[in-house]
Design a protein around this motif. Structure first.
Motif, mmCIF file in Angstrom:
data_model
loop_
_atom_site.group_PDB
_atom_site.id
_atom_site.type_symbol
_atom_site.label_atom_id
_atom_site.label_comp_id
_atom_site.label_asym_id
_atom_site.label_seq_id
_atom_site.Cartn_x
_atom_site.Cartn_y
_atom_site.Cartn_z
ATOM 1 N N UNK A 119 25.949 77.178 -23.094
ATOM 2 C CA UNK A 119 26.598 76.317 -22.187
ATOM 3 C C UNK A 119 28.012 75.669 -22.368
ATOM 4 N N UNK A 120 28.673 75.429 -21.427
ATOM 5 C CA UNK A 120 30.137 75.443 -21.690
ATOM 6 C C UNK A 120 30.292 74.134 -22.218
ATOM 7 N N UNK A 121 29.634 72.968 -21.959
ATOM 8 C CA UNK A 121 29.751 71.661 -22.448
ATOM 9 C C UNK A 121 29.395 71.548 -23.934
ATOM 10 N N UNK A 122 28.843 72.471 -24.416
ATOM 11 C CA UNK A 122 28.501 72.470 -25.869
ATOM 12 C C UNK A 122 29.226 73.638 -26.518
ATOM 13 N N UNK A 123 30.339 74.003 -25.891
ATOM 14 C CA UNK A 123 31.364 74.795 -26.816
ATOM 15 C C UNK A 123 32.037 73.975 -27.887
ATOM 16 N N UNK A 124 31.854 74.709 -29.160
ATOM 17 C CA UNK A 124 32.088 73.939 -30.189
ATOM 18 C C UNK A 124 33.804 73.639 -30.272
ATOM 19 N N UNK A 176 35.215 68.868 -27.380
ATOM 20 C CA UNK A 176 34.519 67.819 -27.617
ATOM 21 C C UNK A 176 33.641 67.246 -26.332
ATOM 22 N N UNK A 177 32.512 66.628 -26.829
ATOM 23 C CA UNK A 177 31.470 66.141 -26.109
ATOM 24 C C UNK A 177 31.257 64.811 -25.677
ATOM 25 N N UNK A 178 31.384 63.840 -24.864
ATOM 26 C CA UNK A 178 31.377 62.600 -24.835
ATOM 27 C C UNK A 178 29.891 62.235 -25.298
ATOM 28 N N UNK A 179 29.759 61.243 -26.232
ATOM 29 C CA UNK A 179 28.558 60.787 -26.818
ATOM 30 C C UNK A 179 28.391 59.223 -26.414
ATOM 31 N N UNK A 180 27.378 58.954 -25.671
ATOM 32 C CA UNK A 180 27.197 57.500 -25.092
ATOM 33 C C UNK A 180 25.427 57.449 -25.163
ATOM 34 N N UNK A 181 25.194 56.471 -24.321
ATOM 35 C CA UNK A 181 23.762 56.158 -23.876
ATOM 36 C C UNK A 181 23.608 55.721 -22.608
ATOM 37 N N UNK A 182 22.468 55.922 -22.118
ATOM 38 C CA UNK A 182 22.018 55.579 -20.677
ATOM 39 C C UNK A 182 22.600 54.134 -20.333
#
Length: 575
Positions: free
Chosen positions: A292-297, A300-306
């Motif tokens: 998964x490209x977006x889980x590349x260490x 950084x992956x944005x973290x939010x909520x719905x």
């Protein structure tokens, strides 16, 4: 209103507050519900006759936050006094031979009855397992009380004191002031409503780093922060008794957008959690997905909520007008909605995806078992709902260019709805999710959330209603399971993989009402409040077969308590 009328109202409110406090006390067992105080970080639990004292801290479990491993009161013969009653303001030991209450937010007071010179007790404590037991005499010719002071670094000091009665009265007043705001509901729901209102009060913490802001946290047991989604659900319940505190939860959730408009997942006492860079290394490792490209260490992956922000804000405004307050948040809210389309449409097809399971609110759902990013029907439905809510808000609040802004929000909602409908699988009678573009087989509650749009074709609504009423899918003895019972991923005890959650039930009930099924919505709401009563409290999640708390579910959980209040108020108003 005359001064006499105001005084009479206060008396009635106090009488009701005392009754609500007594009802809440019936649930305070010091196991599932600790002894605590609004804004305090001290928690008291029991283990037999032994009490344990903990602090409540962000990202630290109870065992890391022990300040007294053992606390007990012994009688003259050396026998421990048992806990015989717990009220919101006091723990009674030995049928009243001694009581424990709060002395402000950072100390406990242990006292014997005033004026009883014959009382000969002792307070014993052990700070850490294996350490020597210490003791102080209590009552009789000795001090009337012992003060247990807890410092910010978790050091504790016990010393004689003489103000126990004053501490009892002050703690009682604090709780009566809170219970005076408890919403009035149907008699069969009043006892649990009082307990849920206690949960919301007990879960208030101060965040001094943010100007003494008051956050109603999901739980003082391990969830000490303001999670964005929790803040929305908690505000929806708080609005019925304390709309000011409800607005304060949204203030915090909206205070720290990133420069590109994203709202953080968590606001806590040390900062915010807004990307995978803010996670502990162990969490980053656990949540990486192979391929998964977006889980590349290294990315950084944005973290939010719905995006249920406008949904919550609109509900808070329903009970108390605060147009200037709402206008102050509208720009941040609209930019956060834009963020999803500009920065979380990771494949550029016009339908945003979740780049990380944390951002879904349903972290452990099997829809995230495959590679990221994940396209889900619930996110699409929330985005449709939020644009429709924003269209109404800009019109209601009379912002500059309201007509054009409302038209733009409605146009985007229509386009998102069209994209959402491409996820419908007519052969399965379900909305499907996509893992990095590939269909996900799991049949989960996220597939019911498109009902929230209120705009699905009637044939699809009929199929979703049939799924809700199908015992092979979602019609469990206690509905609605988060994974259908006929799905191989269904696990009735495992978080988001089968148990019932109060928040998803609430959203599905609203979806049914918006989609032309108000009576079915009411039945689900009734079954949901019945579940909380049957299960013994507002737990984090419940077994869909037994209706009991799932083994690993947190007790005294904030959004379950808040949404019980919201459902109970609505059901009571309907008669």
């Amino acid at each position: 209103m005359s001064a006499i009328g105001a005084r009479e109202r206060a008396v009635v409110g106090r009488a009701d507050a005392a009754a609500a406090a007594a009802r809440a006390g019936e649930h305070l067992d010091l196991i599932r519900a600790p002894f605590t105080l609004p804004r305090s970080r001290i928690l008291v639990f029991r283990d037999g006759d032994r009490l344990r004292v903990h602090t409540s801290e962000y990202e630290r479990g109870l065992e890391e936050c022990v300040v007294l491993d053992t606390l007990l009161v012994r009688d003259a013969a050396g026998a421990p006094l048992p806990v015989t009653r717990v009220l919101p303001h006091a723990i009674e030991l030995g049928d009243g031979a001694a009581t424990i209450t709060f002395a402000g937010m950072s100390a406990l007071s242990i006292g014997a009855p005033d004026g009883d010179a014959s009382t000969q007790l002792a307070v014993d404590w052990v700070a850490r397992p294996g350490e020597a037991r210490q003791s102080l005499p209590l009552g009789g010719r000795h001090a009337a009380s012992v003060l247990v002071s807890v410092a910010a670094d978790r050091t504790v000091d016990l010393a004689p004191s003489g103000d126990h009665s004053a501490h009892l009265d002050a703690t009682r007043r604090t709780w009566l002031d809170w219970f005076a705001k408890c919403p009035v509901v149907r008699e069969d729901l009043a006892g649990m409503a009082a307990f849920c209102w206690w949960v919301l009060g007990g879960n208030i913490v101060e965040l001094p780093q943010l100007g003494d802001a008051r956050a109603v946290v999901p739980s003082k047991i391990g969830y000490v922060g303001l999670w964005q989604w929790d803040a929305y659900f908690i505000a929806v319940g708080l609005r019925h008794g304390d709309p000011e505190l409800a607005r304060e939860q949204l203030d915090l959730a909206l205070r720290f957008p990133t420069p590109d408009g994203q709202l953080p997942d968590v606001v806590h006492e040390h900062g915010v959690l807004a990307s995978s860079d803010d996670l502990p290394v162990s969490d980053r490792d656990n949540l990486r997905r192979a391929g998964s490209a977006v889980a590349d260490p290294d990315v950084p992956v944005p973290l939010t909520k719905p995006p249920l922000t406008a949904w919550a804000l609109r509900k808070v405004l329903e009970v108390e007008a605060a147009d200037d307050w709402a206008r102050g948040h509208l720009d941040v809210l609209r930019r956060s909605q834009d963020w999803w389309f500009e920065h979380s449409d990771l494949d550029g097809d016009g339908l945003p995806e979740y780049g990380h399971p944390y951002s879904s609110g349903l972290d452990d759902s099997p829809v995230f078992d495959g590679p990221l990013p994940t396209t889900t029907p619930d996110l699409a439905a929330y985005l449709v709902r939020q644009d429709l809510e924003l269209a109404e808000l800009v019109e209601q609040l009379g912002v500059e260019g309201a007509e054009a802004a409302a038209s733009a929000h409605r146009g985007r909602a229509a386009r998102t709805l069209d994209r959402l409908l491409t996820l419908w699988d007519d052969d399965r009678g379900a909305f499907r999710s996509l893992a990095a573009g590939r269909p996900v087989a799991s049949d989960t509650v996220v597939g019911l959330m498109p009902l929230l749009t209120g705009a699905l074709p009637s044939g699809i609504v009929d199929r979703l209603v049939a799924a809700i009423e199908d015992p092979e899918r979602f019609a469990t003895p206690w509905p609605i399971p988060t994974v259908a019972v006929g799905d191989p991923d269904h696990s009735p005890q495992r978080m988001w993989r089968g148990p019932v959650w109060v928040n998803t039930n609430t959203l599905v009930a609203e979806g049914l009402a918006r989609s032309g099924h108000p009576e079915r919505a009411r039945r689900l709401a009734e079954r949901t409040v019945d579940l909380v009563v049957h299960g013994g409290g507002p737990h984090e999640y419940f077994d869909p077969t037994t209706g009991e708390r799932a083994r690993t579910a947190t007790t005294a959980f904030g959004w379950s308590a808040a949404l019980f209040i919201d459902l109970a108020v609505a059901l009571s108003a309907e008669g």
